[in-house]
Design a protein around this motif. Sequence first.
Motif, PDB file in Angstrom:
ATOM      1  N   LEU A  19      70.383  59.926  46.715  1.00  0.00           N
ATOM      2  CA  LEU A  19      70.426  61.391  46.708  1.00  0.00           C
ATOM      3  C   LEU A  19      71.172  61.916  47.942  1.00  0.00           C
ATOM      4  CD1 LEU A  19      69.643  64.136  45.521  1.00  0.00           C
ATOM      5  CD2 LEU A  19      67.461  63.961  46.734  1.00  0.00           C
ATOM      6  N   ALA A  20      70.915  61.292  49.094  1.00  0.00           N
ATOM      7  CA  ALA A  20      71.591  61.740  50.321  1.00  0.00           C
ATOM      8  C   ALA A  20      73.104  61.603  50.165  1.00  0.00           C
ATOM      9  CB  ALA A  20      71.101  60.927  51.518  1.00  0.00           C
ATOM     10  N   LYS A  21      73.537  60.493  49.570  1.00  0.00           N
ATOM     11  CA  LYS A  21      74.973  60.295  49.357  1.00  0.00           C
ATOM     12  C   LYS A  21      75.523  61.333  48.373  1.00  0.00           C
ATOM     13  CE  LYS A  21      78.487  57.152  47.696  1.00  0.00           C
ATOM     14  NZ  LYS A  21      78.958  55.783  47.515  1.00  0.00           N
ATOM     15  N   GLN A  22      74.779  61.546  47.294  1.00  0.00           N
ATOM     16  CA  GLN A  22      75.197  62.511  46.269  1.00  0.00           C
ATOM     17  C   GLN A  22      75.303  63.925  46.857  1.00  0.00           C
ATOM     18  OE1 GLN A  22      75.926  61.776  43.063  1.00  0.00           O
ATOM     19  NE2 GLN A  22      76.392  63.910  42.575  1.00  0.00           N
ATOM     20  N   ALA A  49      77.485  55.409  37.309  1.00  0.00           N
ATOM     21  CA  ALA A  49      77.476  55.336  38.776  1.00  0.00           C
ATOM     22  C   ALA A  49      77.983  53.974  39.243  1.00  0.00           C
ATOM     23  CB  ALA A  49      76.072  55.600  39.306  1.00  0.00           C
ATOM     24  N   TRP A  50      77.537  52.910  38.568  1.00  0.00           N
ATOM     25  CA  TRP A  50      78.037  51.577  38.922  1.00  0.00           C
ATOM     26  C   TRP A  50      79.530  51.486  38.680  1.00  0.00           C
ATOM     27  CZ3 TRP A  50      76.351  47.952  41.925  1.00  0.00           C
ATOM     28  CH2 TRP A  50      74.978  47.779  42.129  1.00  0.00           C
ATOM     29  N   ALA A  51      79.971  51.999  37.529  1.00  0.00           N
ATOM     30  CA  ALA A  51      81.389  51.885  37.169  1.00  0.00           C
ATOM     31  C   ALA A  51      82.272  52.644  38.155  1.00  0.00           C
ATOM     32  CB  ALA A  51      81.608  52.410  35.750  1.00  0.00           C
ATOM     33  N   SER A  52      81.763  53.748  38.704  1.00  0.00           N
ATOM     34  CA  SER A  52      82.587  54.561  39.609  1.00  0.00           C
ATOM     35  C   SER A  52      82.543  54.053  41.040  1.00  0.00           C
ATOM     36  CB  SER A  52      82.089  56.005  39.582  1.00  0.00           C
ATOM     37  OG  SER A  52      80.846  56.090  40.273  1.00  0.00           O
ATOM     38  N   GLY A  53      81.790  52.989  41.294  1.00  0.00           N
ATOM     39  CA  GLY A  53      81.712  52.471  42.662  1.00  0.00           C
ATOM     40  C   GLY A  53      80.718  53.223  43.531  1.00  0.00           C
ATOM     41  N   PHE A  54      79.873  54.068  42.911  1.00  0.00           N
ATOM     42  CA  PHE A  54      78.905  54.856  43.682  1.00  0.00           C
ATOM     43  C   PHE A  54      78.011  53.964  44.538  1.00  0.00           C
ATOM     44  CE2 PHE A  54      74.734  57.031  44.039  1.00  0.00           C
ATOM     45  CZ  PHE A  54      75.141  58.203  44.647  1.00  0.00           C
ATOM     46  N   PHE A  55      77.702  52.768  44.031  1.00  0.00           N
ATOM     47  CA  PHE A  55      76.764  51.904  44.751  1.00  0.00           C
ATOM     48  C   PHE A  55      77.448  50.933  45.723  1.00  0.00           C
ATOM     49  CE2 PHE A  55      74.250  53.094  40.955  1.00  0.00           C
ATOM     50  CZ  PHE A  55      73.217  53.739  41.618  1.00  0.00           C
ATOM     51  N   LEU A  98      67.858  57.075  27.579  1.00  0.00           N
ATOM     52  CA  LEU A  98      69.281  56.856  27.305  1.00  0.00           C
ATOM     53  C   LEU A  98      70.137  57.461  28.415  1.00  0.00           C
ATOM     54  CD1 LEU A  98      71.415  55.829  25.303  1.00  0.00           C
ATOM     55  CD2 LEU A  98      71.362  58.083  24.216  1.00  0.00           C
ATOM     56  N   ALA A  99      69.790  58.684  28.815  1.00  0.00           N
ATOM     57  CA  ALA A  99      70.546  59.350  29.885  1.00  0.00           C
ATOM     58  C   ALA A  99      70.456  58.547  31.179  1.00  0.00           C
ATOM     59  CB  ALA A  99      70.005  60.765  30.097  1.00  0.00           C
ATOM     60  N   SER A 100      69.279  57.984  31.435  1.00  0.00           N
ATOM     61  CA  SER A 100      69.099  57.206  32.654  1.00  0.00           C
ATOM     62  C   SER A 100      70.061  56.011  32.673  1.00  0.00           C
ATOM     63  CB  SER A 100      67.645  56.725  32.749  1.00  0.00           C
ATOM     64  OG  SER A 100      67.385  56.139  33.998  1.00  0.00           O
ATOM     65  N   HIS A 101      70.118  55.291  31.563  1.00  0.00           N
ATOM     66  CA  HIS A 101      71.024  54.139  31.470  1.00  0.00           C
ATOM     67  C   HIS A 101      72.487  54.574  31.565  1.00  0.00           C
ATOM     68  CE1 HIS A 101      68.337  50.713  30.661  1.00  0.00           C
ATOM     69  NE2 HIS A 101      67.545  51.605  30.087  1.00  0.00           N
ATOM     70  N   GLN A 102      72.805  55.657  30.868  1.00  0.00           N
ATOM     71  CA  GLN A 102      74.203  56.109  30.887  1.00  0.00           C
ATOM     72  C   GLN A 102      74.620  56.558  32.285  1.00  0.00           C
ATOM     73  OE1 GLN A 102      73.958  59.026  27.752  1.00  0.00           O
ATOM     74  NE2 GLN A 102      74.722  57.581  26.185  1.00  0.00           N
ATOM     75  N   HIS A 103      73.728  57.276  32.953  1.00  0.00           N
ATOM     76  CA  HIS A 103      74.051  57.753  34.299  1.00  0.00           C
ATOM     77  C   HIS A 103      74.174  56.592  35.273  1.00  0.00           C
ATOM     78  CE1 HIS A 103      72.228  61.985  33.368  1.00  0.00           C
ATOM     79  NE2 HIS A 103      73.475  61.850  32.945  1.00  0.00           N
ATOM     80  N   LEU A 104      73.250  55.652  35.186  1.00  0.00           N
ATOM     81  CA  LEU A 104      73.308  54.516  36.115  1.00  0.00           C
ATOM     82  C   LEU A 104      74.559  53.676  35.852  1.00  0.00           C
ATOM     83  CD1 LEU A 104      71.584  53.104  38.411  1.00  0.00           C
ATOM     84  CD2 LEU A 104      70.934  51.471  36.649  1.00  0.00           C
ATOM     85  N   ASN A 131      72.457  59.957  38.833  1.00  0.00           N
ATOM     86  CA  ASN A 131      72.965  58.586  38.974  1.00  0.00           C
ATOM     87  C   ASN A 131      71.993  57.567  38.381  1.00  0.00           C
ATOM     88  OD1 ASN A 131      75.464  59.094  40.507  1.00  0.00           O
ATOM     89  ND2 ASN A 131      74.046  59.929  42.020  1.00  0.00           N
ATOM     90  N   GLY A 132      71.202  58.032  37.430  1.00  0.00           N
ATOM     91  CA  GLY A 132      70.218  57.145  36.796  1.00  0.00           C
ATOM     92  C   GLY A 132      68.963  57.063  37.630  1.00  0.00           C
TER      93      GLY A 132
END
Lengths: 450, 425
Positions: free
Chosen positions: B393-396, B208-214, B199-205, B372-373
């Motif tokens: 990870l490098a970006k984070q 991350a998508w919603a915030s434009g991380f990718f 669940l945490a994996s899905h929520q984090h990913l 970030n998932g």
Amino acid sequence: MATMLEQLFYSGPGQAVAGKLGLPEPETLRRGRVNPSGPVAVTSLTGSSLGSDTLALLGVAASAALVDDGDEPPAYPARLGALVVDARGLTLLPQLEGLRAALRPAVKSMEPSGRIIVLADDEVSGLEAHAVRQALDGINRTVGKELRRGATTNLIYVRPGTGATDLASTLSFLLQGRSAFVDGQSWTVGPAAATSAVRERPLTDRIVVVTGAARGIGAQIATVAARDGATVVCVDVPAGGEALAALTNQLGGTALQLDITAADAGERIAAQVASRYGDDARIHAMVHNAGITRDKLLVNTDAARWAAVVEVNLAAQLRMNVALLDGRPGGLADDGRLVSIASTSGIAGNRGQANYAASKAGVVGLVRALAPELAGRGITVNAVAPGFIETEMTAKIPFVQREVFRRTNSLGQGGNPIDVAETIGYFLDPASAGVTGQVVRVCGQNLVGA
Amino acid sequence: MNAPRSAVIVGGNRTPFVKAGGAYAEASNLDLLTAALDGLAARFGLAGRQLDEVAGGAVLKHSADFNLTREAVLGSALAPTTPAVDLQQACGTGLETVIYLHNKISLGQAEVGIGAGVDSASDAPIVVTNRLRRAILAANRAKTVPTRLAALSAIRPAHLMPVAPQVVEPRTGLSMGEHQAATTKRWGITRQAQDELALASHQHLAAAWASGFFDDLVTGYLGVTRDGLLRADTSREKLAALKPVFGGVDGTMTAGNSTALTDGAATVLLAEEGWASANGLPRLARIVDAQVAAVDHTAGDDLLLAPAHAVARLLARQGMSLGDFEFYELHEAFASTVLATMAAWESAAYCRESLGLPDALGSIDRDRLNVNGSSLAAGHPFAATGGRIVASLAKQLHAHGSGARGLVSICAAGGQGVVAILEAV
């Protein structure tokens, strides 16, 4: 169904019928950095030498224009490539006769995709002079509708103190195929503090940022900028990344996947420029091309449709400009260029596009207000207003309606994305420092909004 | 003595990951890898540029793809004079390509290169049966028509069935899931704990998508613009409703807390630090050190716990402890793999007996884990997972600030594990 109808229409028999109905086959327009093939004639109505000086500066050989002063107008020995009429200094209504006398033989002899370019004073004093100034616009618009086979006419109002170097990029643009779909228009050119010479690749070693670059008109803007020597930063929404990457690799620039409505969009563009091209790097030109439509009649337009269009088409560029103009690394250079996309819908209004028209008319207001504000930094601010352009978006309009849109302009056809891109390229040219605060329609003199 | 050289992560690019048989069903490893390279080239202005080397690999690989990475380079926007090498270490492939280039750059054998991985479970090679293969080869060797016919007459209908690849350990005959089911049971990992991690994996990913991380890590492919396996709306209840797929009827491992077969490709751009600065490229993070380890699963060791060993050795060499990291990226082959690995580090008995440590290695802050998932939500195209993790990870780390450290841990088939430490520039 629409496609079948269209294929039938453009088939041999279909075109024969179309011809009978008075729908001639559209002329193939001269495009690109190509001058007219026939000779260029020039005339000055009151002794101003700006027109001939500018042609000389461009290295365009010009002969004296023929003048209609008898019963039969004199005939040019060969099809005329272009006529430049320097009508500066005109203050009296009888002086308009000089323009008629120069136009009559030229219009008759004009080659396909030929050019008429009229220069006039932007600032005049006296009632009669104001009437004359406006009369020139009426003549220009009418001649545009009478010229045939892709020939165009345009009127340039010249501010006091404008020299040949200031005007050269405009005259070059108008003579060449780059202005193929600009017809019946008038705009103003002024003197610039510093202007470059007109060159074949004017954007060499300059960075040009184009939003909405993944496809359509945006892709063409980036392509033309790259052709003109620019290093392009192609920006589009992350969802458009695949096409964006392909275009960027083809042009040799860098891609930036970015939603321009993000609060920090301007900062991220500058950061990408500073990161890739160094802290000293500055953007030469920012082309705010990204735009969306959410068409509905006003009675069916909800707040979400309204907001989305205004946000993407107008509010986002206001925000980005603030960041790009604050002198940060990777921001817009002094002597830089800001270009926006307006629309004939914004100028004339368009049924079902209240939100879009709001955003595009807003662009016009923004350009006019921002240009004087940034003049001191040598930054020009201009917009193009495309009419009917053949794109994926307009291909979705039903065929009959589309054919009507296509035909209802003086050139009898839709424009191509490159026509918009070339006009923007003219604004981006360092030699166009004297062109600011202008909105140039790229519409083939569309009846809408005229 | 030359100045010390340091390899940095410049950035990355991957395709969205999608479930096998989905939108990329018709795409080959070559197509996917080429697309990922092209997106990277566009992001960093590499079109037409010659890089020192591209290292890439795939786990499910056709024999015709012996030069997969080189062929992808030739099909990409990179200069055709860019050399390439294929590497393979099961799911460790992606991270191994990054380590390979890091080592070359550190030694002065390269200035800039790409580490990459791709897998298409949709385009997996189908092979013929061993008997059919032997009969055809014998017929091929035969010099006369009768002997050729005799050789071919050995073929029986059953030999004509194609053989699909399986994720099975050749020496135990057990699938990876069956191995992990044993590990899950041994370490007492509960269904609830596994579902929580999924669940945490899905929520984090999703976040991350919603915030434009990718935005600058992923480029769309074949019309797909987001990871297809992501279920932003999944819940404890939905995960709890799934039936076990490994470990029998009492099993705790479900399709929700195990990774699905996935298609995708990922790339990481690496460069020597000074070279990156001179060439206007970002410097996100350095690779501090890396370690590979293996366990003897044929003798009963937990198949996927080799990273626990690798991390122990890596920390010892670096004089660091398990708590010294701002972020942890433990590849989620299965939720229970991550949980068992952490349990192993927390177990004084395991650390003493299996890792040769005086005491437990310690525990890690779950708030810093896979922020970030990870593979449960993003999917796991085997060789592409390393690239996905390293670039993210490098970006984070870079966003967190200079000096921030991250630990990457990836388990691989064959009882292997590969781990690395990254540090923000």
